[in-house]
Design an enzyme around this catalytic site. Structure first.
Site, PDB file in Angstrom:
ATOM      1  N   GLY A 248       0.760  -1.238   0.000  1.00 13.87           N
ATOM      2  CA  GLY A 248       0.000   0.000   0.000  1.00 13.87           C
ATOM      3  C   GLY A 248       0.790   1.288   0.000  1.00 13.87           C
ATOM      4  N   GLY A 292       4.204  -3.583  -3.513  1.00 14.55           N
ATOM      5  CA  GLY A 292       4.292  -3.801  -4.956  1.00 14.55           C
ATOM      6  C   GLY A 292       4.721  -2.504  -5.614  1.00 14.55           C
ATOM      7  N   ARG A 293       3.784  -1.549  -5.583  1.00 18.73           N
ATOM      8  CA  ARG A 293       4.004  -0.274  -6.256  1.00 18.73           C
ATOM      9  C   ARG A 293       5.277   0.429  -5.792  1.00 18.73           C
ATOM     10  NH1 ARG A 293      -0.519   2.703  -8.136  1.00 18.73           N
ATOM     11  NH2 ARG A 293      -1.754   1.516  -6.662  1.00 18.73           N
ATOM     12  N   TYR A 334      -8.829   5.207 -12.541  1.00 15.72           N
ATOM     13  CA  TYR A 334      -8.666   5.783 -11.188  1.00 15.72           C
ATOM     14  C   TYR A 334      -8.436   7.294 -11.214  1.00 15.72           C
ATOM     15  CZ  TYR A 334      -7.065   0.901 -10.751  1.00 15.72           C
ATOM     16  OH  TYR A 334      -6.926  -0.457 -10.836  1.00 15.72           O
ATOM     17  N   CYS A 361      -9.813   4.610 -29.971  1.00 17.81           N
ATOM     18  CA  CYS A 361     -11.115   5.176 -30.338  1.00 17.81           C
ATOM     19  C   CYS A 361     -11.878   5.380 -29.045  1.00 17.81           C
ATOM     20  CB  CYS A 361     -11.860   4.230 -31.251  1.00 17.81           C
ATOM     21  SG  CYS A 361     -10.983   4.043 -32.773  1.00 17.81           S
ATOM     22  N   TYR A 389       1.433  -1.619 -12.161  1.00 22.49           N
ATOM     23  CA  TYR A 389       0.042  -1.665 -12.624  1.00 22.49           C
ATOM     24  C   TYR A 389      -0.157  -0.944 -13.961  1.00 22.49           C
ATOM     25  CZ  TYR A 389      -0.372  -2.963  -7.720  1.00 22.49           C
ATOM     26  OH  TYR A 389      -0.195  -3.564  -6.500  1.00 22.49           O
TER      27      TYR A 389
HETATM   28  N1  LLP Z   1      -1.001  -7.305  -0.937  1.00 20.79           N
HETATM   29  C1  LLP Z   1      -2.261  -7.490  -1.352  1.00 20.79           C
HETATM   30  C2  LLP Z   1      -3.085  -8.520  -0.716  1.00 20.79           C
HETATM   31  C3  LLP Z   1      -2.789  -6.707  -2.388  1.00 20.79           C
HETATM   32  O1  LLP Z   1      -4.041  -6.887  -2.775  1.00 20.79           O
HETATM   33  C4  LLP Z   1      -1.974  -5.731  -2.994  1.00 20.79           C
HETATM   34  C5  LLP Z   1      -2.488  -4.903  -4.074  1.00 20.79           C
HETATM   35  C6  LLP Z   1      -0.650  -5.581  -2.543  1.00 20.79           C
HETATM   36  C7  LLP Z   1      -0.206  -6.387  -1.501  1.00 20.79           C
HETATM   37  C8  LLP Z   1       0.293  -4.585  -3.134  1.00 20.79           C
HETATM   38  O2  LLP Z   1      -0.108  -3.276  -2.921  1.00 20.79           O
HETATM   39  P1  LLP Z   1       0.822  -2.047  -3.318  1.00 20.79           P
HETATM   40  O3  LLP Z   1       2.033  -2.045  -2.416  1.00 20.79           O
HETATM   41  O4  LLP Z   1       1.228  -2.230  -4.743  1.00 20.79           O
HETATM   42  O5  LLP Z   1      -0.032  -0.864  -3.123  1.00 20.79           O
HETATM   43  N2  LLP Z   1      -4.465  -1.710  -9.998  1.00 20.79           N
HETATM   44  C9  LLP Z   1      -4.453  -0.735  -8.941  1.00 20.79           C
HETATM   45  C10 LLP Z   1      -3.795  -1.287  -7.696  1.00 20.79           C
HETATM   46  C11 LLP Z   1      -4.463  -2.518  -7.173  1.00 20.79           C
HETATM   47  C12 LLP Z   1      -3.755  -3.063  -5.956  1.00 20.79           C
HETATM   48  C13 LLP Z   1      -4.228  -4.405  -5.670  1.00 20.79           C
HETATM   49  N3  LLP Z   1      -3.654  -5.023  -4.538  1.00 20.79           N
HETATM   50  C14 LLP Z   1      -3.737   0.515  -9.408  1.00 20.79           C
HETATM   51  O6  LLP Z   1      -3.333   0.575 -10.568  1.00 20.79           O
HETATM   52  O7  LLP Z   1      -3.619   1.484  -8.665  1.00 20.79           O
END
Ligand code: LLP
Length: 443
Positions: A248, A292-293, A334, A361, A389
């Site tokens: 997150g 992740g991000r 988003y 398009c 993403y």
């Molecule tokens: N753990 C779980 C259980 C998750 O569902 C997620 C992300 C993460 C970790 C990693 O979160 P991060 O550190 O990347 O925030 N497609 C959307 C983001 C969806 C995130 C889904 N889950 C976007 O483009 O913003």
């Protein structure tokens, strides 16, 4: 000047990433092109590890591979000693093919299929994060058939309304994910899981959302999770070894954004957990986080070539590029905002206010108000922070080919994902014989 990772402006006045001139990369590999900055990915992974090490806790940093699932990045995460989070058979296969040690793979998902659970058990992955009661039953049966005791954790929903786009909030009561703590479902799940002979419950986890820029949301989630640990101890007499606090942490898409640093993030999470544990007299579990991000987002840059330019006097100038919605659906989904510059004229003042549009398009505007140095047809535009993403959510809309991805480091670049061909795009189309016969009938 807004620069991320190893980005710099070279003597030719071009944007450079990993020591590679982006205009040359665009000429060599074509556009749109994702450029991943290897040094930046590794630095983020190391910084995150060091940040938690500095808090003196036993912690797993787990790369949430959904941000960018591909062999090369999974391999980098393995080399950096991380764990990996997969959320589908495809992501699991990617981790396995990247030779990711199975014991460090964890499997998430709110609707895992029997086939996915069987594949996970068969592959002897480290742990499965069980999301619902059905899955507990299914997995217990699958583990029994395989003759193994599968290690699991439970995904809980701690009721936190993190301030991020509503489509990427996942910690609220009203979510499809996990066992809600409110209402007692989480406690019942622990009770049920503890009774399963073929499952070994190690602990609990949560994930409250993504692109979170305010540390207090993490504090709140950690506080609620620790309270739950105390409740489990008091009511069921069990102390868990593991606590997973999800991902997150946000990144800088724009110069004015200031996400918490990894050090701040680790200190906040661990400090909150520690305080709670002391209050309740609980022992320190092993902590896991699943970024992740924040590991790969800023390391990615998308290069596009400028095509049509449409000036509407007094209204706006549209600079159309050769990609758009299919390689970056985030603005449409988003209302995500991005920063761009004219990579071909990176040392000049980026002072023309334009909209950067895609070529679908669709009104696929990537950036409504971008400042570029006098863009002209053929220039390379670089959109920053597209490492998470973006490729992961790319599509073939309008039968576009998904772009190529290169990994740049120390002046070298390697393709890590090839550009799709038009044949790839059409590869699964079929013309049934019955339709072909209709041709004959209508002629
Ligand atoms: N753990 C779980 C259980 C998750 O569902 C997620 C992300 C993460 C970790 C990693 O979160 P991060 O550190 O990347 O925030 N497609 C959307 C983001 C969806 C995130 C889904 N889950 C976007 O483009 O913003």
């Amino acid at each position: 000047m807004f620069l991320l990772g190893t980005q710099k402006i070279n003597d030719a006045g071009h944007l450079e990433i990993g020591g590679c001139d982006t205009v040359e990369l665009a000429n060599e590999y074509g556009t749109p092109l994702f450029v991943m900055d290897e040094a930046h990915i590794r630095a983020q992974m190391r910084t995150m590890k060091a940040a938690f090490d500095a808090q003196n806790v036993d912690c797993h940093i787990t790369y949430a591979s959904k941000a960018f699932p591909c062999l090369a990045i999974a391999r980098i995460a393995a080399q950096e000693g991380l764990w990996i989070d997969v959320a589908s058979a495809g992501e699991l296969l990617t981790a396995l093919r990247a030779d990711f040690p199975a014991a460090r793979i964890i499997f998430h998902g709110n609707n895992k299929s029997v086939e996915e659970l069987e594949m996970a058990v068969r592959s002897q992955i480290g742990r499965i994060i069980v999301d619902n009661f059905d899955e507990l039953e299914m997995l217990d049966r699958i583990a029994s058939e395989a003759g193994v005791r599968q290690q699991i954790m439970l995904r809980l929903t701690p009721r936190v309304d993190a301030h991020t786009h509503k489509l990427i909030q996942t910690g609220r009561i009203d979510t499809k994910f996990g066992f809600n703590i409110d209402g007692g479902s989480a406690l019942r799940a622990v009770e049920t899981a503890l009774k399963k002979e073929n499952l070994e419950l190690l602990g609990v986890g949560c994930h409250i959302g993504s692109q979170i820029l305010d540390a207090p949301f993490f504090t709140l989630a950690a506080t609620i999770m620790v309270e739950f640990l105390a409740q489990v101890r008091d009511e069921l007499g069990v102390e868990f070894e593991q606590l997973d606090l999800g991902g997150g942490l946000g990144v800088r898409y724009l110069p004015e954004q200031t996400p918490p640093s990894m050090e701040e993030y680790a200190a906040t999470l661990v400090g909150t957990v520690r305080e709670g544990l002391e209050k309740f007299g609980l022992m320190m579990p092993q902590i896991a986080v699943e970024p992740g991000r924040s590991l790969v987002g800023e390391a990615g840059t998308t290069l596009y070539r400028v095509g049509t330019i449409k000036r509407i006097p007094g209204v706006r100038t549209y600079v159309s590029v050769d990609g758009g919605l299919s390689d970056n659906p985030r603005p449409a989904l988003y209302e995500a905002r991005y920063f761009a510059l004219n990579a071909s004229h990176a040392s000049e003042a980026q002072s023309d206010r334009v909209a950067i549009a895609g070529k679908h398009c669709e009104t696929d505007v990537l950036i409504e108000e971008a400042d570029l140095a006098a863009p002209t047809r053929g220039d390379i535009v670089a959109v920053y922070a597209t490492g998470a993403y973006n490729y992961a959510m790319a599509s073939n809309y309008n039968r576009f080919r998904r772009p190529a991805v290169v990994l740049a480091s120390d002046g070298e670049s390697d393709l890590i994902i090839e550009r799709e061909t038009l044949e790839d795009v059409l590869a699964h189309d079929l013309l049934p014989e019955r339709l072909i016969q209709k041709d004959a009938a209508t002629v």
